[in-house]
Design a protein around this motif. Sequence first.
Motif, PDB file in Angstrom:
ATOM      1  N   THR A 174       3.882 -11.939  -2.778  1.00 22.45           N
ATOM      2  CA  THR A 174       3.299 -10.309  -2.974  1.00 22.45           C
ATOM      3  C   THR A 174       3.519  -9.721  -1.577  1.00 22.45           C
ATOM      4  O   THR A 174       4.016 -10.508  -0.558  1.00 22.45           O
ATOM      5  N   ALA A 175       3.185  -8.381  -1.385  1.00 25.92           N
ATOM      6  CA  ALA A 175       3.200  -8.115  -0.070  1.00 25.92           C
ATOM      7  C   ALA A 175       2.393  -8.976   1.026  1.00 25.92           C
ATOM      8  O   ALA A 175       2.552  -8.789   2.036  1.00 25.92           O
ATOM      9  N   LYS A 176       1.130  -9.471   0.514  1.00 27.00           N
ATOM     10  CA  LYS A 176       0.442  -9.944   1.251  1.00 27.00           C
ATOM     11  C   LYS A 176       0.622 -11.642   1.338  1.00 27.00           C
ATOM     12  O   LYS A 176       0.006 -12.083   1.928  1.00 27.00           O
ATOM     13  N   THR A 177       1.712 -11.933   0.766  1.00 27.83           N
ATOM     14  CA  THR A 177       1.717 -13.410   0.874  1.00 27.83           C
ATOM     15  C   THR A 177       3.317 -13.589   0.812  1.00 27.83           C
ATOM     16  O   THR A 177       4.054 -13.424   0.195  1.00 27.83           O
ATOM     17  N   HIS A 178       3.626 -14.301   2.008  1.00 28.50           N
ATOM     18  CA  HIS A 178       5.031 -14.606   2.463  1.00 28.50           C
ATOM     19  C   HIS A 178       5.285 -16.187   2.532  1.00 28.50           C
ATOM     20  O   HIS A 178       4.271 -16.932   2.947  1.00 28.50           O
ATOM     21  N   ALA A 238       0.740  -1.114   0.018  1.00 33.42           N
ATOM     22  CA  ALA A 238      -0.049   0.066  -0.100  1.00 33.42           C
ATOM     23  C   ALA A 238       0.769   1.395   0.037  1.00 33.42           C
ATOM     24  O   ALA A 238       0.516   2.258  -0.779  1.00 33.42           O
ATOM     25  N   ILE A 239       1.982   1.130   0.855  1.00 33.65           N
ATOM     26  CA  ILE A 239       2.609   2.422   0.845  1.00 33.65           C
ATOM     27  C   ILE A 239       4.190   2.194   0.835  1.00 33.65           C
ATOM     28  O   ILE A 239       4.713   1.041   1.388  1.00 33.65           O
ATOM     29  N   GLU A 240       4.981   2.903  -0.003  1.00 29.14           N
ATOM     30  CA  GLU A 240       6.530   2.702  -0.022  1.00 29.14           C
ATOM     31  C   GLU A 240       6.964   3.946   0.303  1.00 29.14           C
ATOM     32  O   GLU A 240       6.621   5.130  -0.332  1.00 29.14           O
ATOM     33  N   ILE A 241       8.100   4.042   1.042  1.00 30.78           N
ATOM     34  CA  ILE A 241       8.757   5.235   1.395  1.00 30.78           C
ATOM     35  C   ILE A 241      10.021   5.249   0.880  1.00 30.78           C
ATOM     36  O   ILE A 241      10.916   4.435   1.206  1.00 30.78           O
ATOM     37  N   ASP A 242      10.335   6.270   0.192  1.00 30.77           N
ATOM     38  CA  ASP A 242      11.565   6.576  -0.391  1.00 30.77           C
ATOM     39  C   ASP A 242      12.587   6.750   0.711  1.00 30.77           C
ATOM     40  O   ASP A 242      12.416   7.179   1.800  1.00 30.77           O
ATOM     41  N   PRO A 291      -4.770 -11.699   2.718  1.00 31.29           N
ATOM     42  CA  PRO A 291      -5.513 -10.765   1.340  1.00 31.29           C
ATOM     43  C   PRO A 291      -5.836  -9.324   1.809  1.00 31.29           C
ATOM     44  O   PRO A 291      -5.936  -8.438   1.008  1.00 31.29           O
ATOM     45  N   PHE A 292      -6.361  -9.291   3.025  1.00 28.65           N
ATOM     46  CA  PHE A 292      -6.944  -8.017   3.250  1.00 28.65           C
ATOM     47  C   PHE A 292      -6.200  -7.232   4.220  1.00 28.65           C
ATOM     48  O   PHE A 292      -6.893  -6.011   4.654  1.00 28.65           O
ATOM     49  N   SER A 293      -5.096  -7.511   4.548  1.00 28.09           N
ATOM     50  CA  SER A 293      -4.362  -6.842   5.288  1.00 28.09           C
ATOM     51  C   SER A 293      -3.468  -5.564   4.299  1.00 28.09           C
ATOM     52  O   SER A 293      -3.523  -5.939   3.067  1.00 28.09           O
ATOM     53  N   GLU A 294      -2.932  -4.436   5.072  1.00 25.55           N
ATOM     54  CA  GLU A 294      -2.191  -3.650   4.174  1.00 25.55           C
ATOM     55  C   GLU A 294      -0.909  -3.419   4.776  1.00 25.55           C
ATOM     56  O   GLU A 294      -0.632  -3.551   5.975  1.00 25.55           O
ATOM     57  N   TYR A 295       0.290  -3.209   3.900  1.00 22.84           N
ATOM     58  CA  TYR A 295       1.589  -3.193   4.176  1.00 22.84           C
ATOM     59  C   TYR A 295       2.237  -1.904   3.845  1.00 22.84           C
ATOM     60  O   TYR A 295       1.885  -1.299   2.892  1.00 22.84           O
ATOM     61  N   MET A 296       3.381  -1.388   4.685  1.00 25.19           N
ATOM     62  CA  MET A 296       4.103  -0.461   4.262  1.00 25.19           C
ATOM     63  C   MET A 296       5.722  -0.744   4.312  1.00 25.19           C
ATOM     64  O   MET A 296       6.078  -1.606   5.072  1.00 25.19           O
ATOM     65  N   GLN A 297       6.232  -0.346   3.117  1.00 30.93           N
ATOM     66  CA  GLN A 297       7.774  -0.489   3.039  1.00 30.93           C
ATOM     67  C   GLN A 297       8.553   0.699   3.512  1.00 30.93           C
ATOM     68  O   GLN A 297       8.479   1.656   2.962  1.00 30.93           O
ATOM     69  N   THR A 298       9.285   0.387   4.519  1.00 29.18           N
ATOM     70  CA  THR A 298      10.509   1.521   4.866  1.00 29.18           C
ATOM     71  C   THR A 298      11.768   1.020   4.506  1.00 29.18           C
ATOM     72  O   THR A 298      12.091   0.076   4.374  1.00 29.18           O
TER      73      THR A 298
END
Length: 841
Positions: free
Chosen positions: A585-589, A406-410, A630-637
Amino acid sequence: MKKSLLIFILLFSSIAAFAQQTISGVVTDKQTKESLPFANILLSESKGTITDAEGKFVLNLKKGTTSIRISYIGYTTLTVPIDNNTTYLKIALEPSQESLDAVVLYNKENPALQIIRDAIKRKKENDPERKLNTFKLNSYNKLLVTANPDSINGQIDSIYTKKDGKLVFKEVDSSNYSFKKDMTRSHIYMTEKVSEVSFSSSKGKREKILATRMAGFKEPIYEILGLKIQSFSFYKNEYDLFGTSYAGPLANNALSKYNYKILDTVTNNNRDAYMIYYSPKKKGKTSGLEGILYVDKQSYALQKAIAEIKAVIDIKAVQNFEYNQTFEVWFPSDKEINIRKGKTDDSVSLLGTTINVQRGTTPQDSTKTVSTNKQDASDFVYLSSKTKNFDLSINKEVSIRGRGLAIEIDELAHDRSEEFWNQYRTDSITKRGKETYVVLDSVIAEEGVEKDIYLARKLLKGYYPTKYVDLDLRYLLKYNNYEAFRLGLGGVTNANFSTKYRLNGYGVYGTRDKDFKFGVGGAARLDKRTNTWFGMSYTDDLVETGSSTFITDRRAFSLFEPRLFNIDLFYETRRLTANIEHQITAKTHANLMLSKSNIESTYDYGFVNDNEIFNAYEITEAIFAVQWNPFSEYMQTRHGRSEIKKGFPQFAFQATQSLKDVFGGDFNYTKFDARIVHEIRPIDKGVTSFLVKGGLGIGDIPISHLYHTSPNNPNKDVLLQRFSIAGRNSFETMYFNEFFSDKYAMFQAKHQFKPFKITRGFRPELTLITRFAIGDAENIERHLGQEFNSLQHGYSESGFEINKLFAGFGLSFMYRYGAYHLPEFEDNLSFKFTYYFSLGF
């Protein structure tokens, strides 16, 4: 400014710009004297405002304005003259039969309902995320916590005390004077953010934060950046406000949730729109959404939408749409959310929790102090967030690497130059705004707030940070029936050591078995975007017999683990593992592991296999596991990936294959494990949760690798001797080592009611629980030295918990029934205490 207050504001607030008052007023029904919510206050055909849910309004006027026009469906439109001295208006509208005829209820149905049906039916044609193949835009967001200094009475206050019916001067209070002075200089708090938002119909929407600045912080608080303050648009079935999801006014089932009423027709971008008021059908203890939808007459798309919550905290969210003629779509152009102190005691849900207050009333005669200044500064503090979208491109090629993020932080987002900011700011920084950064940078640095927040974040995850190593608090102290007290120390390297490599290790000592156990490991990151790591580890430790874990499970931390207190059946293992973990994917580990274990029981046991009795054995396993949320949201820092919204249901699957004669493996078997976790959290109600879990084992499986379905009842004869700590998902009436299976399925359902408000500090929580398990074990006679049953007839227990009776402690009562019901009534009962740690928010 006190440090604790500042930390609270930073972690649980967002923030914004103020608007000066020019003229205010209220609009009412001339006959009934009732206020008229969301009446139109017009300066021209397309400019003006509307009244709020209480019929009140505030309007900024341009020089030379001589009148305003007020319209409301069912009432005669009224033009009111104004002059330079006008500051407040009380406007009474006359009901009009002629206007009422325009909204005759055809077929005895409210005409607003058909408009809403059409709007819901045509969402696919109007929702930009469903109509368009791709879009890309930039957005600028500014958040402030502030107050309008012109509204604050800054006089020096005199405090008096009552004595013998007379007022006696006590002291001078300059808090309002100081507050007004501070507000004239700067805001209370301020943040800015620049984002690039990309969307494709195949990969969804991704926000990339290009720049972020939080006053006082060298690096942003990522938890705040991950908080969904306001949804992208009103078209979804759920509308998010400050971390809480409400039923959207255009949800598929919205007609069963909301009442609708046509208020008026308005013009925007030379297109007419229905102005429709919506409000919840059921009024709960926690306030729900109400507001206005501006529905385009031609396309039934949204031109504008407003959502309000009136409670102990008032929230108002506004979103505007602009019409794109090329693609014939109304696209979100800007949005704003404002929060300020409310005037009612109604609860409100924020950040996933319910906020409420109990306003006490004090008899006037008992008041001991009297102030000359009646103002409360908190009445003027408000929070606001404004977002402006710009540089929109539609149906052009968009690159979104990966899925589900959902969110990626530079990595450079927190270190942008002023020149970079000036390229993207759509709202200039005022002198007060610039001074806010100066003041907060100094205050937070001086009081060490950033360090305190960093420490708190680590402690909540079970770590105590040092410069390069985070000490793992899980290993400090534990207790079980075999080792007694288990004392130790562990740690893992942090991002200051390396973001590409990590080392970890621990060592523990059991006071009863007088044995030292340890583990060491290391890993290297192969790919940052897919979070791919290759690692190896070695452990020499104890493992509970019959336990099973999913290797994709994230690290969990709790002050103590209830079931550990009563476990006495362990086996010793010396295990070498190599594994690769990867985000499909972000939702599949996913995780693939190869391990070699030397196992020896700490109890009398032998396993018969190929006419040979094994007291100690070696097992070589290949394990593949997948966790799908599948219904969670993730952020990459730059520190890694984190879950910013926990969605349900969540799924886990694991396949295990032991390899006989590979690296000395003694047995050949196959195991399949699956788990589903689901939670339902409706607003103003309790929480209902479900756990479904099962396993299937085929082949030569020793007792160490069978399933035990988490029993948690000590093997004692008397009920009070079994009084211990209840687990979270364990069978409280099932005795330890009573059942083992090579195939099983279990089901658990819980319903946690809302806390009972008995007193302000005493709010116990009732939870109803039921559990069921069924299973079987083939060839039990192969397991020597340990007697146990299978679960082939089905095991049942039900009961309840009363939690948080005192300082987080409560009581648990469970009853065993069904096929494995025991002859003595007392033996079927479980009576234990519970403990739920709470941070108080």
